[in-house]
Design an enzyme around this catalytic site. Structure first.
Site, PDB file in Angstrom:
ATOM      1  N   ASP A 276       0.397  16.800   4.358  1.00 25.79           N
ATOM      2  CA  ASP A 276       1.306  17.550   3.491  1.00 25.79           C
ATOM      3  C   ASP A 276       2.554  18.035   4.219  1.00 25.79           C
ATOM      4  O   ASP A 276       3.661  17.989   3.680  1.00 25.79           O
ATOM      5  CB  ASP A 276       0.572  18.757   2.894  1.00 25.79           C
ATOM      6  CG  ASP A 276      -0.285  18.366   1.702  1.00 25.79           C
ATOM      7  OD1 ASP A 276      -0.584  17.167   1.544  1.00 25.79           O
ATOM      8  OD2 ASP A 276      -0.681  19.271   0.932  1.00 25.79           O
TER       9      ASP A 276
ATOM     10  N   HIS B 278       3.076   9.527  -9.512  1.00 28.74           N
ATOM     11  CA  HIS B 278       2.443   8.406 -10.224  1.00 28.74           C
ATOM     12  C   HIS B 278       2.542   8.592 -11.732  1.00 28.74           C
ATOM     13  O   HIS B 278       2.849   7.652 -12.473  1.00 28.74           O
ATOM     14  CB  HIS B 278       0.964   8.307  -9.844  1.00 28.74           C
ATOM     15  CG  HIS B 278       0.701   7.733  -8.494  1.00 28.74           C
ATOM     16  ND1 HIS B 278       1.319   6.596  -8.023  1.00 28.74           N
ATOM     17  CD2 HIS B 278      -0.151   8.127  -7.501  1.00 28.74           C
ATOM     18  CE1 HIS B 278       0.870   6.314  -6.818  1.00 28.74           C
ATOM     19  NE2 HIS B 278      -0.014   7.233  -6.460  1.00 28.74           N
TER      20      HIS B 278
ATOM     21  N   HIS C  71       3.026   3.632  -4.918  1.00 27.06           N
ATOM     22  CA  HIS C  71       2.954   3.993  -3.510  1.00 27.06           C
ATOM     23  C   HIS C  71       4.116   3.345  -2.758  1.00 27.06           C
ATOM     24  O   HIS C  71       4.561   2.251  -3.093  1.00 27.06           O
ATOM     25  CB  HIS C  71       1.620   3.541  -2.910  1.00 27.06           C
ATOM     26  CG  HIS C  71       0.462   4.374  -3.363  1.00 27.06           C
ATOM     27  ND1 HIS C  71      -0.733   3.828  -3.771  1.00 27.06           N
ATOM     28  CD2 HIS C  71       0.312   5.724  -3.469  1.00 27.06           C
ATOM     29  CE1 HIS C  71      -1.570   4.791  -4.114  1.00 27.06           C
ATOM     30  NE2 HIS C  71      -0.955   5.954  -3.938  1.00 27.06           N
TER      31      HIS C  71
ATOM     32  N   HIS D 169       2.429  14.168  -5.162  1.00 31.51           N
ATOM     33  CA  HIS D 169       2.185  12.729  -5.085  1.00 31.51           C
ATOM     34  C   HIS D 169       1.638  12.197  -6.410  1.00 31.51           C
ATOM     35  O   HIS D 169       2.130  11.190  -6.940  1.00 31.51           O
ATOM     36  CB  HIS D 169       1.182  12.475  -3.951  1.00 31.51           C
ATOM     37  CG  HIS D 169       0.764  11.056  -3.764  1.00 31.51           C
ATOM     38  ND1 HIS D 169       1.253  10.256  -2.750  1.00 31.51           N
ATOM     39  CD2 HIS D 169      -0.126  10.278  -4.446  1.00 31.51           C
ATOM     40  CE1 HIS D 169       0.694   9.054  -2.830  1.00 31.51           C
ATOM     41  NE2 HIS D 169      -0.151   9.046  -3.849  1.00 31.51           N
ATOM     42  N   GLU D 170       0.630  12.871  -6.963  1.00 36.02           N
ATOM     43  CA  GLU D 170       0.007  12.387  -8.195  1.00 36.02           C
ATOM     44  C   GLU D 170       0.945  12.509  -9.397  1.00 36.02           C
ATOM     45  O   GLU D 170       0.951  11.642 -10.280  1.00 36.02           O
ATOM     46  CB  GLU D 170      -1.309  13.132  -8.461  1.00 36.02           C
ATOM     47  CG  GLU D 170      -2.364  12.992  -7.370  1.00 36.02           C
ATOM     48  CD  GLU D 170      -2.720  11.547  -7.053  1.00 36.02           C
ATOM     49  OE1 GLU D 170      -2.438  10.646  -7.867  1.00 36.02           O
ATOM     50  OE2 GLU D 170      -3.299  11.319  -5.973  1.00 36.02           O
TER      51      GLU D 170
ATOM     52  N   LEU E  95      -8.929  13.288  -2.997  1.00 41.43           N
ATOM     53  CA  LEU E  95      -7.971  14.375  -3.194  1.00 41.43           C
ATOM     54  C   LEU E  95      -7.514  14.461  -4.639  1.00 41.43           C
ATOM     55  O   LEU E  95      -7.429  15.556  -5.203  1.00 41.43           O
ATOM     56  CB  LEU E  95      -6.756  14.185  -2.280  1.00 41.43           C
ATOM     57  CG  LEU E  95      -6.865  14.694  -0.839  1.00 41.43           C
ATOM     58  CD1 LEU E  95      -7.905  13.917  -0.048  1.00 41.43           C
ATOM     59  CD2 LEU E  95      -5.500  14.594  -0.136  1.00 41.43           C
TER      60      LEU E  95
ATOM     61  N   VAL F 119      11.415  -0.074  -6.118  1.00 38.97           N
ATOM     62  CA  VAL F 119      12.544   0.822  -5.840  1.00 38.97           C
ATOM     63  C   VAL F 119      13.298   0.245  -4.660  1.00 38.97           C
ATOM     64  O   VAL F 119      12.705  -0.034  -3.613  1.00 38.97           O
ATOM     65  CB  VAL F 119      12.066   2.250  -5.518  1.00 38.97           C
ATOM     66  CG1 VAL F 119      13.257   3.151  -5.175  1.00 38.97           C
ATOM     67  CG2 VAL F 119      11.276   2.836  -6.692  1.00 38.97           C
TER      68      VAL F 119
ATOM     69  N   TRP G 147       4.414   1.767  -0.079  1.00 38.21           N
ATOM     70  CA  TRP G 147       4.225   0.440   0.524  1.00 38.21           C
ATOM     71  C   TRP G 147       3.891  -0.624  -0.516  1.00 38.21           C
ATOM     72  O   TRP G 147       3.639  -1.781  -0.171  1.00 38.21           O
ATOM     73  CB  TRP G 147       3.143   0.483   1.611  1.00 38.21           C
ATOM     74  CG  TRP G 147       1.765   0.743   1.089  1.00 38.21           C
ATOM     75  CD1 TRP G 147       0.794  -0.191   0.834  1.00 38.21           C
ATOM     76  CD2 TRP G 147       1.193   2.006   0.745  1.00 38.21           C
ATOM     77  NE1 TRP G 147      -0.340   0.409   0.335  1.00 38.21           N
ATOM     78  CE2 TRP G 147      -0.119   1.772   0.277  1.00 38.21           C
ATOM     79  CE3 TRP G 147       1.656   3.336   0.778  1.00 38.21           C
ATOM     80  CZ2 TRP G 147      -0.968   2.797  -0.146  1.00 38.21           C
ATOM     81  CZ3 TRP G 147       0.805   4.348   0.357  1.00 38.21           C
ATOM     82  CH2 TRP G 147      -0.473   4.079  -0.092  1.00 38.21           C
TER      83      TRP G 147
END
Length: 354
Positions: A325, A270, A276, A266-267, A226, A289, A278
């Site tokens: 999404d 980053h 991420h 999402h990107e 993706l 965090v 997890w």
């Protein structure tokens, strides 16, 4: 005798003072706890399949960059140290020491809510590079504009889905006060049908003023991937985000269930230094965090609430998980603090607002 007593008292005072200074120095040196810091990950924990696609190639890309540049680890370590130091300085006395080990309740470690800065609303100008080998990949301006709108709604917490956040996490939903403006679109016709993840598209079509602009390459990555991004600290010549065209925006050439623009959200997370949710590992790994619960793996599809891992409920609706999404719709206050710190003076993206 009196003189000897005074001398001994003076020596005792000097010794006590030195010990006090030594203790103060020790406390200062230990003020920022970096014991949990990591960058290299097992790609099995950094990627995952989402309905036959590879959700995100960011961590594998980071592993590649670390192998290519031995100095990158130290650079990212220094960035993380500064982030934790800056965030700690904004906390009241007795708060956490900057490493994320929270359990979802806004605990004291890491970047929890309440941090303040003088940056105001941050606007990031965006250059979009559309690289296409056919008419479908040459996505429309309408599709590009839809993605910019989605970024603004997601980062400002104005999307229509945010009201679905469970009560446990509803008080953590953050308006990051980060906005995005389309600064220009570059279109490149190219016979290459897929580009892979070694930044070939960036070499062929280099970023434009990446010090001050977010560059996004929209091209067919291939392999069902993706998208992927580069964390702050990586090479300036490849700084930015890559997204396959069918996962960019929410209109035109888009493919369900990743057709609401959240791959780019999402990107970009980053790109703004979020890990991420997890922590790309089991329960002993963290995303740095505090108000995001620990988890041992990504979530997929549209999981029901509660989904329990590591003795806490997963924040599956967070943009930094791997759900569909339609089922991701929040950043946390701690993630907001972490993102905004990179724009402060001396931060890795400070030049974007200076």
């Amino acid at each position: 005798m009196k003189k000897m007593f005074l001398s001994l008292a003076a020596l005792a005072l000097i010794f006590t003072s030195c010990e006090s200074d030594k203790n103060d120095l020790s406390q200062d040196q230990n003020q920022v706890d970096m014991s949990d810091f990591f960058v290299h990950t097992d790609s099995d924990n950094g990627e995952g399949e989402r309905n036959g696609t590879v959700a995100c190639h960011t961590m594998t890309n980071l592993n590649r960059l670390l192998e290519e540049d031995p100095k990158l680890y130290k650079k990212m370590y220094d960035i993380e140290y500064q982030i934790r130091e800056d965030m700690m300085a904004k906390k009241p006395d007795g708060a956490g020491n900057g490493n994320g080990n929270g359990n979802g309740n806004g605990g004291g470690d890491g970047g929890d809510g309440g941090s303040t800065d003088d940056l105001g609303v941050i606007n990031i100008p965006v250059y979009v590079h559309v690289i296409y080998s056919n008419s479908q990949q040459n996505i429309s301006s309408t599709q590009i504009n839809s993605q910019i709108t989605i970024l603004n709604e997601d980062f400002r917490a104005t999307n229509n889905d945010a009201n679905q956040v469970p009560g446990e996490f509803s008080g953590l939903v953050a308006d990051s006060e980060i906005e995005f403006t389309l600064a220009g679109t570059y279109r490149h016709s190219d016979s290459r049908t897929s580009w892979g993840t070694n930044d070939a598209m960036k070499s062929a079509y280099p970023p434009v003023t990446p010090e001050t602009h977010l560059n996004i390459w929209v091209c067919n990555i291939g392999g069902g991937i993706l998208g992927y991004a580069q964390f702050p600290g990586g090479p300036i010549s490849s700084d930015g985000v890559v997204v396959s065209p069918q996962y960019f925006g929410n209109t035109g050439f888009v493919s369900a269930p990743f057709d609401e623009g959240r791959t780019t959200t999402h990107e970009v997370g980053h790109y703004l230094n979020l890990r991420h949710i997890w922590g790309d590992g089991r329960c002993n790994r963290d995303d740095f965090v505090s108000d995001t619960p620990k988890s041992d793996a990504p979530n997929y599809g549209c999981p029901s609430y509660p989904t329990v891992n590591c003795r806490s409920n997963d924040m599956t609706m967070n943009y930094m998980d791997y759900v569909d999404d339609a089922c991701m719709y929040m950043f946390s206050e701690g993630q907001k603090s972490r993102m905004r710190t990179i724009f402060e003076s001396g931060g890795p993206r400070a030049s974007m607002i200076n």
